[in-house]
Design a protein around this motif. Structure first.
Motif, PDB file in Angstrom:
ATOM      1  N   VAL A 166      11.559  80.326  33.844  1.00  0.00           N
ATOM      2  CA  VAL A 166      12.173  79.967  32.293  1.00  0.00           C
ATOM      3  C   VAL A 166      12.414  81.148  31.785  1.00  0.00           C
ATOM      4  N   LEU A 167      12.156  82.276  31.936  1.00  0.00           N
ATOM      5  CA  LEU A 167      12.286  83.615  31.319  1.00  0.00           C
ATOM      6  C   LEU A 167      14.003  83.788  31.916  1.00  0.00           C
ATOM      7  N   ILE A 168      14.303  83.564  33.233  1.00  0.00           N
ATOM      8  CA  ILE A 168      15.755  83.641  33.681  1.00  0.00           C
ATOM      9  C   ILE A 168      16.710  82.726  32.993  1.00  0.00           C
ATOM     10  N   THR A 169      16.147  81.548  32.961  1.00  0.00           N
ATOM     11  CA  THR A 169      17.159  80.456  32.402  1.00  0.00           C
ATOM     12  C   THR A 169      17.443  80.690  30.927  1.00  0.00           C
ATOM     13  N   VAL A 170      16.226  81.144  29.926  1.00  0.00           N
ATOM     14  CA  VAL A 170      16.452  81.530  28.706  1.00  0.00           C
ATOM     15  C   VAL A 170      17.179  82.681  28.345  1.00  0.00           C
ATOM     16  N   LEU A 171      17.169  83.813  29.321  1.00  0.00           N
ATOM     17  CA  LEU A 171      17.786  84.971  29.384  1.00  0.00           C
ATOM     18  C   LEU A 171      19.323  84.638  29.834  1.00  0.00           C
ATOM     19  N   LEU A 203      23.215  85.250  36.008  1.00  0.00           N
ATOM     20  CA  LEU A 203      23.341  86.451  35.252  1.00  0.00           C
ATOM     21  C   LEU A 203      21.833  86.699  34.982  1.00  0.00           C
ATOM     22  N   GLY A 204      20.987  85.669  34.683  1.00  0.00           N
ATOM     23  CA  GLY A 204      19.374  85.979  34.262  1.00  0.00           C
ATOM     24  C   GLY A 204      18.831  86.449  35.333  1.00  0.00           C
ATOM     25  N   TRP A 223      24.931  84.253  28.556  1.00  0.00           N
ATOM     26  CA  TRP A 223      26.257  83.664  28.864  1.00  0.00           C
ATOM     27  C   TRP A 223      26.670  83.021  27.281  1.00  0.00           C
ATOM     28  N   GLY A 224      25.339  82.338  26.609  1.00  0.00           N
ATOM     29  CA  GLY A 224      25.833  81.777  25.438  1.00  0.00           C
ATOM     30  C   GLY A 224      26.388  82.806  24.262  1.00  0.00           C
TER      31      GLY A 224
END
Lengths: 354, 289
Positions: free
Chosen positions: A269-274, A285-286, A325-326
C-alpha cells in the motif's frame, strides 16, 4: 492524470472496443509510446544498474503495486490484506517447484491461479463492505491466512518456511544459477502482468469498474452487478499479486512467513500510495524508491527500517497524496495549461463528514 | 467443569484488553471517523511506558494505572493536533494510512530503544497467586483484570449516558450528521475524545503488562484482532465493541484449550460468519463512510 484517459461519461454502456477510441488528444499517444519505451529500457537496464536480485525485487514489488492499484485506484477498494495473495502464491509456487520440479514460469502460474482461488471466497465476503470496512475486513482475512501458514507446519514449514526452492528453467543453467539472467527470464511475466492490468483498465470492464467506484448506486441502477465487478477485479488483482509473489519466492529460493504477514500488505500500500494512487504505473516508481531505500538501510546496518518507512508514509499521506507519478503529471499538466482532472484518484480528496 | 470455568475467566481476562481498547477505537471512530491503526502501538506504549517507569522511577502498578493513561492522553492530543487533524476533511482511508505509518514508526522506535526481548514487569503481591474457592483455583490477576475492566467499561458507560459530553459523543457516534445539524459543536470534542481513546488503549496495555511479554511487537497482532472485534461488534457501536471484545477473548481462550492450532483462526472464522449473516456487525447500524 495518467494512462487512464477514458473520461467521457462512464455510465453510458461502453461498446466492445469503447475505450480505445476515446479522447486520445493528438500528441498524446506518442507521448505514451515514449514513456513506454523509456520504461522498457529502464526495465532491461535495471540489473546492470543495480545488484540483480534487488532489480528482481523491484520488478516483483512493482507488479504487486500495479495489482493493488488496479483494485484501489480503479475499483476504489483499499485492500489491506493483499499479502494473502502474494504470500499464498509464494507458498504454492514454492511447494510446486520443490515437489514437482516444474519450470519456474509454470510453478508461478500455478501459484497465481491458487491466489485467485483464494481470492474468490475472501473477495465474496469482503466486497460486502467498502471503504474503511473493506480495508479492515481484508486485513483480518489476510491475518487468518497468516495464522494458517504459521500453524500448518507439515506443509508450510511454519516458522522455518520453505527452504531451498529450486529454479528450474528448461535446463538452461545460466538462468537457473545466475540472478542476472534469471531477471531476464522472469521479466516477461512481470510485463505480462502489467499488460493485463493495463488491458483491464482500458477495457469496457474497466470503464464500468470506474463507474462503480465513482457512483455505485448509479451503476447499480443502470443494471450493473456492482458486487460482481468488484469480486472480479479483486480476483484479477489477487492473481497479479500472486504472479509477483511467486516470482519473488523463486528469485529468493525460499518462502517465509514474512510474505503473508500484514506488514507486507502495508508495504505494498505504501508503494502504491507513494507512486500515486490510480496511476497504475506509479507503483513502479514507488517500488524503486522503497526497495532501494530498504536495501540501503539494511546493508548499512540500520535497525528499525520502519522508523524511516513509517515517516515516509506519514509525509506522503500528509503532503503528497497524489504520489510521485500524480504530482509529476499534475506539474506537467499545469505547465501545459491543461485542466487538472481529479478523475484518476481512487480515494477522493473530497469533503468528508465523519 | 472447573476447567471450563477457568478458561472462561482466562477468556474474560483476555477479552478485557480487547474490550477496553476496542472501546477507545469505537469512540475515536465515532467522533472523528478515524480508524486508528496506531491503536495497537498505543496499547504497546502503555505496557512499555509502565515497565520503563517502574524500572526508572519505581512507579508501581497502581500508580501506573493512573499515570500511564494520562501520559497517553497527552500523546493522543499531540497526535490529533499535529497529524490526524489535517486529514479529517478527507476520505477516512487517509487517516487509516497515516496511522498505519505512525504505527510502523512507533514500533520500530521502541524496538530500537529497548530491543526485542521482553521487558520485565512485576505486580503487587496482592495480585499474585490464586483465589481458591473449594476445588476452584482462579489466578488472582485474571479475576482482577476482568473486574477492573468491567469497572472501566461501566465508568465509560456512565460517562456516556450521564454526562453532556457522553451525550454528544454518543449522538456523534450513532448519528454524526444529525448531531451537527442540531448545532452541536462536535469539533470542540474532537481532540479530547481522540486523547481519551488513546488513553484507553494505553490502559489496556498497562493491564496486559503483567500477563504478556512486553515487546515492541506486542501490539502488532493485537491491532488485527481489535479490528476483528470491531467488525464483529459493528464499527459504529460502543456496546458492540465491549461485547465483541469479551466474546473474542472467550473464543481465543477456549480455542487455545481445545484446538490450540486453530485458536487464532477461530476468531477470523467467527468474523467471517458475522459478515456473512450480519454485514454490519452484531450491533452495527447501516453502513456509512
Amino acid at each position: 492524470m495518467s494512462t487512464h484517459t477514458a473520461h467521457s461519461d462512464a455510465t453510458t454502456a461502453p461498446g466492445p472496443s469503447g475505450v480505445e477510441r476515446v479522447t486520445h488528444a493528438t500528441g498524446r499517444s506518442w507521448r505514451h509510446l515514449a514513456l513506454l519505451a523509456a520504461g522498457l529500457v529502464l526495465a532491461l537496464a535495471l540489473p546492470r544498474i543495480i545488484y540483480p536480485p534487488v532489480a528482481m525485487d523491484i520488478a516483483a514489488w512493482a507488479l504487486f503495486a500495479v495489482a493493488l492499484d488496479l483494485l484501489l485506484g480503479f475499483g476504489g477498494l483499499l485492500s489491506f490484506g493483499h499479502a494473502a495473495f502474494w504470500g499464498g502464491s509464494a507458498y504454492v509456487t514454492g511447494l510446486v517447484a520443490i515437489n514437482y520440479g516444474l519450470p519456474f514460469p509454470l510453478a508461478v502460474l500455478v501459484g497465481a491461479v491458487a491466489a485467485m482461488l483464494l481470492a474468490l471466497p475472501i473477495g465474496y465476503l469482503s466486497v460486502r463492505s467498502t471503504g474503511i470496512y473493506f480495508a479492515m475486513v481484508t486485513l483480518a482475512f489476510a491475518q487468518m491466512i497468516y495464522f494458517i501458514a504459521n500453524q500448518w507446519n507439515d506443509v508450510t514449514g511454519g516458522e522455518n518456511g520453505l527452504q531451498s526452492v529450486p529454479t528450474n528453467f528448461f535446463g538452461i543453467e545460466a538462468v537457473e544459477t545466475d540472478s542476472f539472467w534469471f531477471y531476464y527470464a522472469a521479466l516477461p511475466m512481470i510485463i505480462l502482468g502489467m499488460w493485463i492490468a493495463w488491458r483491464v483498465v482500458h477495457s469496457p470492464f474497466g470503464r464500468v469498474l470506474v463507474a462503480t467506484r465513482d457512483n455505485a448506486p448509479r451503476a447499480r441502477a443502470l443494471g450493473y452487478n456492482v458486487e460482481g465487478y468488484r469480486i472480479t477485479v479483486f480476483v484479477i488483482s489477487a492473481g497479479l499479486a500472486g504472479l509477483a509473489g511467486g516470482l519473488f519466492a523463486i528469485s529468493h529460493g525460499f518462502v517465509s512467513l514474512q510474505e503473508v504477514i500484514w506488514n507486507t500488505s502495508g508495504k505494498v500500500v505504501l508503494i502504491t500510495v507513494l507512486g500515486g494512487i490510480g496511476t497504475l504505473w506509479g507503483g513502479i516508481l514507488g517500488a524503486i524508491v522503497i526497495v532501494v531505500l530498504e536495501d540501503q538501510l539494511a546493508s548499512s546496518g540500520f535497525e528499525g527500517i520502519g522508523i524511516i518507512t513509517g515517516t515516509v508514509f506519514v509525509v506522503v499521506v500528509l503532503l503528497f497524496r497524489r504520489g510521485i507519478w500524480g504530482t509529476v503529471a499534475d506539474f506537467l499538466a499545469r505547465r501545459k495549461g491543461r485542466e487538472v482532472e481529479g478523475d484518476d484518484v481512487g480515494i477522493a480528496d473530497e469533503e468528508h463528514q465523519p | 467443569m472447573n476447567s471450563v470455568l477457568q478458561y472462561t475467566i482466562q477468556g474474560l481476562a483476555t477479552g478485557s484488553f480487547y474490550a477496553i481498547a476496542a472501546l477507545g477505537l469505537a469512540i475515536i471512530f465515532g467522533v472523528l471517523g478515524v480508524v486508528n491503526f496506531a491503536h495497537g502501538a498505543c496499547y504497546m506504549l502503555g505496557a512499555v511506558v509502565a515497565a520503563v517507569l517502574l524500572d526508572v522511577i519505581g512507579l508501581n502498578f497502581w500508580a501506573a494505572l493512573i499515570v500511564v493513561p494520562i501520559l497517553l492522553f497527552i500523546f493522543g492530543v499531540i497526535l490529533e493536533r499535529g497529524l490526524v487533524r489535517w486529514l479529517l476533511q478527507l476520505d477516512p482511508l487517509y487517516n487509516f494510512l497515516l496511522t498505519f505509518g505512525l504505527s510502523l514508526f512507533l514500533v520500530d522506535l521502541i524496538k530500537r530503544q529497548y530491543g526485542v526481548s521482553g521487558l520485565p514487569y512485576t505486580i503487587p503481591d496482592v495480585l499474585t497467586g490464586q483465589i481458591i474457592m473449594g476445588s476452584l483455583r482462579l489466578p488472582t490477576y485474571h479475576v482482577f483484570v476482568f473486574v477492573a475492566s468491567l469497572l472501566v467499561c461501566l465508568a465509560v458507560w456512565m460517562l456516556m449516558t450521564r454526562t453532556r459530553l457522553g451525550m454528544i459523543v454518543r449522538a456523534a457516534t450513532e448519528r454524526s450528521e444529525l448531531t451537527r445539524a442540531l448545532g452541536i459543536d462536535v469539533g470542540r470534542w474532537v481532540t479530547p475524545v481522540f486523547g481519551f481513546g488513546i488513553a484507553l488503549a494505553g490502559l489496556a496495555g498497562v493491564l496486559a503488562a503483567p500477563m504478556r511479554a512486553i515487546t515492541a511487537d506486542m501490539g502488532s497482532s493485537f491491532i488485527i484482532i481489535l479490528f476483528a472485534v470491531v467488525v464483529i461488534g459493528g464499527l459504529g457501536s460502543i456496546v458492540g465493541a465491549v461485547v465483541a471484545g469479551f466474546l473474542v477473548g472467550l473464543v481465543e481462550a477456549f480455542g487455545q484449550a481445545y484446538a490450540p492450532t486453530f485458536s487464532q483462526v477461530a476468531i477470523f472464522v467467527l468474523m467471517a460468519l458475522v459478515i456473512l449473516f450480519k454485514p454490519n456487525g452484531l450491533f452495527g447500524r447501516e453502513e456509512s463512510a
